[in-house]
Design an enzyme around this catalytic site. Structure first.
Site, PDB file in Angstrom:
ATOM      1  N   GLU A 213       5.522 -32.541   5.872  1.00 32.07           N
ATOM      2  CA  GLU A 213       4.289 -33.129   6.369  1.00 32.07           C
ATOM      3  C   GLU A 213       4.075 -34.578   5.954  1.00 32.07           C
ATOM      4  OE1 GLU A 213       1.911 -31.543   8.461  1.00 32.07           O
ATOM      5  OE2 GLU A 213       3.662 -30.222   8.659  1.00 32.07           O
TER       6      GLU A 213
ATOM      7  N   SER B 159     -26.636  25.882 -10.338  1.00 36.04           N
ATOM      8  CA  SER B 159     -27.151  26.282 -11.659  1.00 36.04           C
ATOM      9  C   SER B 159     -27.317  25.125 -12.635  1.00 36.04           C
ATOM     10  CB  SER B 159     -26.201  27.324 -12.279  1.00 36.04           C
ATOM     11  OG  SER B 159     -26.214  28.517 -11.533  1.00 36.04           O
TER      12      SER B 159
END
Length: 736
Positions: A74, A337
């Site tokens: 680049e 329970s």
């Protein structure tokens, strides 16, 4: 003139130039992250649907291969120019003049300028002349104010790659499944190729990547590159949408969804990554072992007793589940329970019974507003006379219902609300089935209520983040009664009548635990605590389908035991038995009729006994027989009000009186000192009373000889009594 125009065009962007520190600080990941208490990453949640960014990556944490490929491809003179590569600009202009292809003239710094300023960002059309000039000025400003390494670092974190991927961290994780520091030369070439053509086909990307490799004298890496590129880009779907997630750990998805709200958010939770991971694994191992029993879901919660910190929050079984997004920690399920310890604690606290008191485990029929309630034990058998200790530890249903008759559903409901259950209905709505856990509760509320037992009656909320304030304890139960309940729940011998001596409820350290199984085996629970931790486990099916022959002791309890023992083994904690609080005394007891073996028993001071006789602990029967809780009485409009009566009836009390809506009732026969044929066979004439009903909601209380309330019911009368009275008044006025 040209220079003045250039400065005018560039003035706005130059003034808006940010520092490197500002850019780094304002960077927001698209993910929100949940960490454990030590800073270890537990979970990431996607919060921004438009783009995927991960955390900012420092330049030194980026592979040298990528940095070299980027500069070579680049911006070859990146380290020599001051923002604009005038050689490249001249070459591009010459190429345009002669219509030949050249490398682009835009430098990395100029591209970064476009990323930092929305006005300079390139979208669908090329930048205008004015934008290009501004881009040049901003690039030169960046070079004067930023270092080269900062420019390169910011660029790699802000540049867009394929589809929604922004920044090298997201690209590396998604396409290659690794951190940017580990990118190979081949992977780096593909990454840089995508900057130029983010939406190119895999073949074009591979072609571009090969040229980058050739320029770096690594042509040998081009072999098989197209297939390798295709495989990497398979991780993106049509229109370049990313269809896979990152490789971040996925340990606590449910708590993450609860705590994380905004992109880039980082929350330090109270979770312990080791405990969270172990609990996840333990649950999945157990469900794998029960795969043939029609069970696929589960949840685990681990709490620190003292601080209230949540150490593990496992909301589901993950891949085992068809409803993995349902959070089993907060989902409401039938309690079974597991509510019994709070019922017996309340009865002991009120000194209505002791751990040595005898209850009758035999058939019982209780009239209710919807008909007779006929509870049964889990094994459909009756044990006869048993102590409270045995009844609770062995989870017998009939004694629990008889105890609720004494406590009353309303009083028990109020205690459960004080423990944070937030039940949706009233005590009268649940009635006597509340003793057997007919209410829907969450694992979070249930586990935290057991934590209050572990803290000898002191309750607080829980903490899920380290930023939460320290919890404040409130006393909601008697410390002595809570201690006695804990002792019962830790008693292997007392639970052996139902569970035997060898089961998944025993641990190598002191622990108190209770299991529960809801109707039709739709829910399994195991909730218990040591001196340090409280662990709650639920297993079942999120769909509500019943399991096949899986009870609390075979379904949830093995997971509970494994997690509890892991906690204490990991921390190398010595066994700590809770200290007896003030107000609790210990006595050697024996039963006159040898109902149970002699033993040592704990009592609240003032309730202790040494000899327990059957006569002093007769069967507890319902006090108010009629009306029943929640009953709705409809009056007949065709019968004169004076001829309609509701009979208040009770038994099981040697003497007493009635109080309706706060007003004491005395039957006429009692005033005259004689019985009438209308008074029933209660043990005291005043316990049968004929009342002329009046529309409205009423509270009826039964009082003992000391005028203390022993039972209470609420009922409602609807009808036309007022209409009769109005008609009578109207006739009287007409006659006058």
């Amino acid at each position: 003139m040209g220079a003045a125009l250039l400065l005018a065009l560039a003035a706005g962007p130059a003034q808006a130039l940010q520092s490197f520190a500002d850019v780094q600080q304002e960077f927001r990941s698209s993910e929100a992250s949940l960490y454990d208490r030590k800073g270890q990453l537990l979970q990431q949640v996607r919060m921004n649907p438009n783009e995927r960014r991960l955390s900012w990556v420092a330049l030194e944490d980026v592979s040298p291969a990528l940095r070299n490929a980027l500069v070579a491809s680049e911006d070859r003179r990146f380290y020599q120019h001051s923002g604009v590569d005038w050689n490249a600009v001249a070459a591009a202009a010459w190429g345009n003049l002669w219509n030949t292809k050249t490398r682009g003239a835009s430098t990395i710094t100029m591209q970064l300028a476009g990323l930092l300023d929305d006005d300079l960002r390139r979208r669908t059309s090329p930048r205008s002349i004015g934008q290009k000039m501004s881009q040049v000025v901003v690039a030169q400003q960046l070079e004067r104010n930023w270092r080269k390494d900062q420019i390169l670092e910011a660029y790699l974190n802000l540049v867009s790659f394929r589809g929604e991927l922004v920044g090298i961290h997201a690209l590396s994780r998604v396409l290659f499944g690794k951190h940017p520091s580990g990118l190979s030369q081949r992977e780096a070439a593909i990454a840089v190729a995508l900057i130029r053509g983010p939406n190119a086909t895999p073949a074009r990307v591979a072609e571009r990547a090969c040229r980058i490799l050739q320029e770096q004298r690594a042509a040998q890496e081009c072999k098989g590159l197209e297939d390798f590129t295709l495989l990497a880009l398979v991780r993106t779907g049509s229109n370049s949408e990313v269809i896979v997630t990152t490789s971040a750990p996925q340990l606590a998805p449910h708590l993450a969804r609860k705590l994380l709200r905004t992109p880039g958010q980082a929350v330090r939770s109270t979770l312990d990554a080791g405990v969270q991971r172990f609990a996840n694994d333990a649950l999945r191992r157990q469900l794998a072992a029960l795969v043939e029993r029609n069970i696929e879901d589960g949840a685990i919660l681990v709490l620190d007793n003292a601080s209230g910190d949540v150490l593990a929050w496992v909301g589901s079984s993950g891949s085992f589940s068809n409803a993995a997004n349902v959070d089993g920690v907060v989902a409401l399920r039938q309690a079974g329970s597991t509510l019994k310890p709070f019922l017996y604690e309340l009865a002991i606290e009120k000194k209505w019974m002791t751990a040595a008191s005898i209850l009758n485990d035999s058939a019982i029929n209780l009239p209710t507003a919807s008909g007779l309630y006929i509870p049964q034990n889990y094994d459909k058998q009756f044990k006869g006379l048993v102590s409270v200790r045995t009844a609770l530890a062995s989870s017998l249903n009939i004694p629990a219902v008889r105890t609720l008759v004494t406590v009353t559903p309303t009083t028990f409901f109020e205690r459960l609300q004080g423990l944070g259950f937030q039940l949706r209905e009233s005590g009268d709505y649940y009635g006597y089935s509340l003793a057997l856990g007919s209410a829907d509760v969450s694992l979070l509320a249930l586990s935290n209520a057991y934590r209050a037992l572990a803290n000898q009656g002191r309750y607080s909320g829980v903490r899920t983040t380290l930023a939460d304030p320290a919890v404040k304890m409130t006393k909601v139960m008697d410390s002595g009664a809570a201690f006695i309940i804990g002792d019962i729940l830790s008693d292997r011998s007392a639970r052996s009548r139902t569970f035997g001596l060898e089961n998944a409820l025993s641990t190598r350290v002191w622990s108190a635990v209770k299991t529960g199984t809801s109707k039709d085996m739709r829910d399994n629970w195991a909730i218990g605590y040591s001196d340090r931790y409280t662990v709650g486990v639920w297993v079942g099916n999120a769909s509500g389908l019943p399991m096949w022959d899986v009870s609390g002791v075979t379904g949830a309890a093995p997971v509970w035991q494994e997690v509890m023992q892991y906690l204490h083994t990991r921390d190398q904690l010595r066994q700590q038995v809770p200290q007896k609080p003030a107000g609790v005394v210990e006595r050697d007891i024996r039963y006159a009729d040898k109902i149970e073996a002699p033993r040592q028993e704990y009592f609240l001071a003032g309730t202790e006994q040494s000899l327990i006789t059957t006569a002093s602990s007769d069967d507890i029967s319902i006090a108010i027989r009629y009306p029943t809780p929640g009953m709705l009485v409809a009056l007949d409009p065709d019968i004169p009000p004076q001829r309609q009566r509701i009979r208040f009836a009770a038994d099981g009390l040697p003497s007493g009186a009635w109080r309706l809506d706060g007003k004491l009732l005395t039957p006429p026969a009692a005033k005259a000192g004689k019985k009438t044929s209308r008074q029933s066979a209660a043990s005291d004439p005043q316990l049968a009373f004929d009342w002329m009903p009046w529309p409205g909601r009423h509270v009826l209380e039964l009082l003992d000889h000391k005028m203390a309330v022993v039972d209470q019911v609420r009922f409602e009368v609807r009808g036309a009594v007022e209409n009769h009275a109005q008609q009578k008044t109207g006739r009287a006025r007409k006659n006058n």
